[in-house]
Write an enzyme that holds these catalytic residues in place. Structure first.
Site, PDB file in Angstrom:
ATOM      1  N   TYR A 142       0.885  -1.157   0.069  1.00 35.07           N
ATOM      2  CA  TYR A 142      -0.107   0.108  -0.047  1.00 35.07           C
ATOM      3  C   TYR A 142       0.751   1.198   0.080  1.00 35.07           C
ATOM      4  O   TYR A 142       0.495   2.356  -0.532  1.00 35.07           O
ATOM      5  CB  TYR A 142      -1.000   0.041   1.215  1.00 35.07           C
ATOM      6  N   ASP A 225      -2.610 -17.937   0.277  1.00 36.50           N
ATOM      7  CA  ASP A 225      -3.701 -18.591  -0.365  1.00 36.50           C
ATOM      8  C   ASP A 225      -4.094 -19.887   0.160  1.00 36.50           C
ATOM      9  O   ASP A 225      -5.462 -20.051   0.254  1.00 36.50           O
ATOM     10  CB  ASP A 225      -3.142 -18.869  -1.874  1.00 36.50           C
ATOM     11  N   ASP A 249      -6.240  -7.279   3.639  1.00 38.77           N
ATOM     12  CA  ASP A 249      -7.291  -6.587   3.287  1.00 38.77           C
ATOM     13  C   ASP A 249      -8.141  -7.693   2.640  1.00 38.77           C
ATOM     14  O   ASP A 249      -9.634  -7.785   2.767  1.00 38.77           O
ATOM     15  CB  ASP A 249      -6.809  -5.621   2.014  1.00 38.77           C
ATOM     16  N   ASP A 253     -12.032  -9.458   4.267  1.00 41.97           N
ATOM     17  CA  ASP A 253     -13.447  -9.345   3.698  1.00 41.97           C
ATOM     18  C   ASP A 253     -13.860 -10.843   3.517  1.00 41.97           C
ATOM     19  O   ASP A 253     -15.094 -10.997   3.835  1.00 41.97           O
ATOM     20  CB  ASP A 253     -13.258  -8.690   2.165  1.00 41.97           C
TER      21      ASP A 253
HETATM   22  C1  IPM Z   1     -10.187  -1.522   3.932  1.00 41.75           C
HETATM   23  C2  IPM Z   1     -10.682  -0.942   2.535  1.00 41.75           C
HETATM   24  C3  IPM Z   1      -9.560   0.057   2.408  1.00 41.75           C
HETATM   25  C4  IPM Z   1      -8.183  -0.638   2.188  1.00 41.75           C
HETATM   26  C5  IPM Z   1      -9.845   1.096   1.368  1.00 41.75           C
HETATM   27  C6  IPM Z   1     -11.092   1.704   1.265  1.00 41.75           C
HETATM   28  C7  IPM Z   1      -8.604   2.130   1.093  1.00 41.75           C
HETATM   29  O1  IPM Z   1     -10.885  -1.865   1.712  1.00 41.75           O
HETATM   30  O2  IPM Z   1     -10.233  -0.902   5.001  1.00 41.75           O
HETATM   31  O3  IPM Z   1     -10.319  -2.666   3.817  1.00 41.75           O
HETATM   32  O4  IPM Z   1      -7.882  -1.205   1.109  1.00 41.75           O
HETATM   33  O5  IPM Z   1      -7.461  -0.695   3.183  1.00 41.75           O
HETATM   34 MG    MG Z   2     -10.688  -3.891   2.345  1.00 44.40          MG
END
Ligand code: IPM
Ligand code: MG
Length: 369
Positions: A142, A225, A249, A253
Site C-alpha cells: 500500500y 492462498d 485486506d 473481507d
Molecule cells: C479496507 C478498505 C480500504 C483498504 C480502502 C477503502 C482504502 O478496503 O479498509 O479494507 O483497502 O484498506
Molecule cells: Mg478492504
C-alpha cells in the site's frame, strides 16, 4: 476527571447515517453509565473534498492526533471516482492510518448465533465462529516505493512495491501474540514465503519474536492462498491470524462474509501506546460507504456501534461496557431485529437504520446488557 475526547469522522455514503446511531449509544453511556465523552465531529473523504478541497485537511489530522480515539464512518463514492489517485477520498483514510502510525488493524469475525443461517457457508461451519485477523496497516504494498505508472520504451508500466522492515513485522507480530494470550492463545501467520522475499523475512521475524518473547503461544505459519482456502473450509481452526496489509485486506473481507453480513463487522486500528498508556486509535466498520443504499435510511449501524464497543475495550479500558453493548446487539438480533441486509428468505419487515439504533438503546435500557 477530564472527559475522554472522541473525534467522529462520518465521511461519505452511509457513514453519516450509521454514525448518527453510534451517537445514541455514546449518549446512553453518558446518561446511564456515567461515562461521558467530549465529542467533536469533522469531515473526511469525499465530504472533505467537497467542502475543503482535500480528502483530509491538516487541521482535521491534527484533531485526530489529539483525540483519545477517532470513530470513522466510511469514505468514497462514484462522485469522486474520476479524481486523480492522490486526491481520492480513500487517500484521506490512508493518510490518517499512516500519519497516526496505526500499524495494527484488528478485524474480529464473530458469528452471532441468530445469524448463523445468513452465512453463505453451512451453519455448522460458522456457528460459534470467533476469529481475529490482525492486519499490518501502514506498510507493505500500500505504501512501498517506487510506485506509479511509468513509461518504458513504447508502453506504460504500473508499479507497486511490497516492502517490509524487520521492525514493522516485529511490532505487528507482538500485537498478535499479546491479543492471542487474552483469547485462545493461538496465532497463525500468513504470507507467501514460497514466492516473495518479503514473505521469507516475515516468517523469519515472526518466528524470532515468538521464540524470544512468546514461546507460550501456539504459532503456526500458512501460505496466504492456503489460508484463504482454509478460512472457507474450516474457519474455526483459527484463533488469531496475523498477516500483511494486502493479504489482510483480502482475507478480512473473506472472513467478514463467513459471519453472514459485512454490516456486522467492526475494526480497530491501533498504534503504539503513548505516554498516557493509550494507543493512538481509529475505529471503523469494515464495510464501505455503500453509495447504492446511501440516504435511504436502511443501512445496518451495527458494525459502527460494535466499533465503538471496541473503542471502549481498547482505548478506554471499559471492557465491561463493551460487553454490555455486544450483548445488547445480540439480544436485538435474537429477538428478530433485522436491518434490510439481514433479511432471510422467510422475509419480514426490516428495521430502518434509526430503528435498529433505537432497538439497541432500548436493549441497553432494558438491562439486556
Ligand atoms: C479496507 C478498505 C480500504 C483498504 C480502502 C477503502 C482504502 O478496503 O479498509 O479494507 O483497502 O484498506
Ligand atoms: Mg478492504
Amino acid at each position: 476527571m477530564p472527559k475522554f475526547t472522541l473525534l467522529i469522522l462520518p465521511g461519505d455514503g452511509i457513514g453519516p447515517e450509521v454514525m448518527a446511531e453510534v451517537r445514541k449509544v455514546i449518549d446512553w453511556l453518558g446518561r446511564r453509565r456515567g461515562l461521558a465523552f467530549d465529542v467533536q465531529e469533522d469531515l473526511v473523504g469525499g465530504a472533505a473534498i467537497d467542502a475543503q478541497g482535500v480528502p483530509l485537511a491538516d487541521a482535521t489530522l491534527a484533531k485526530a492526533q489529539e483525540a483519545d480515539a477517532v470513530l470513522l464512518g466510511a469514505v468514497g463514492g462514484p462522485k469522486w471516482d474520476g479524481l486523480p489517485f492522490a486526491q481520492k477520498p480513500e487517500r484521506g483514510l490512508l493518510r490518517l492510518r499512516k500519519e497516526m502510525d496505526l500499524y495494527a488493524n484488528l478485524r474480529p469475525a464473530q458469528c452471532f448465533e441468530a445469524l448463523a443461517d445468513f452465512s453463505s457457508l453451512k451453519r455448522e461451519v460458522v456457528a460459534g465462529l470467533d476469529i481475529l485477523i490482525v492486519r499490518e496497516l501502514t506498510s507493505g504494498i500500500y505504501f512501498g516505493e517506487p510506485r506509479g505508472i511509468f513509461t518504458e520504451g513504447n508502453e506504460r508500466v504500473g508499479i507497486n512495491t511490497q516492502r517490509y522492515t524487520e521492525s514493522e513485522i516485529a511490532r505487528v507480530a507482538r500485537t498478535a501474540f499479546e491479543l492471542a494470550r487474552r483469547r485462545r492463545n493461538r496465532v497463525c501467520s500468513m504470507e507467501k514465503a514460497n514466492v516473495m522475499e518479503s514473505g521469507v523475512l516475515w516468517r523469519e521475524v515472526v518466528t524470532a519474536v515468538h521464540a524470544r518473547d512468546y514461546p507460550d503461544v501456539d504459532l503456526t505459519h500458512m501460505y496466504a492462498d492456503n489460508g484463504a482456502m482454509q478460512l472457507t473450509r474450516r474457519p474455526k481452526q483459527f484463533d488469531v491470524i496475523v498477516t500483511d496489509n494486502l493479504f489482510g485486506d483480502l482475507l478480512s473481507d473473506l472472513a467478514a462474509m463467513l459471519t453472514g453480513s459485512l454490516g456486522m463487522l467492526p475494526s480497530a486500528s491501533l498504534g503504539a501506546p503513548g505516554a498516557n498508556g493509550r494507543p493512538t486509535a481509529l475505529y471503523e466498520p469494515v464495510h464501505g460507504s455503500a453509495p447504492d443504499i446511501a440516504g435511504r435510511g436502511i443501512a445496518n449501524p451495527v458494525a459502527s456501534i460494535l466499533s465503538f464497543a471496541m473503542a471502549l475495550r481498547y482505548s478506554f479500558d471499559a471492557g465491561d461496557e463493551a460487553d454490555r453493548i455486544e450483548r445488547a446487539v445480540g439480544a436485538v438480533l435474537a429477538a428478530g431485529g433485522r436491518t434490510a441486509d439481514l433479511m432471510g428468505p422467510e422475509g419480514g419487515t426490516p428495521l430502518s437504520t434509526a430503528a435498529m439504533g433505537d432497538a439497541i438503546v432500548a436493549a441497553l435500557d432494558a438491562g439486556a446488557g
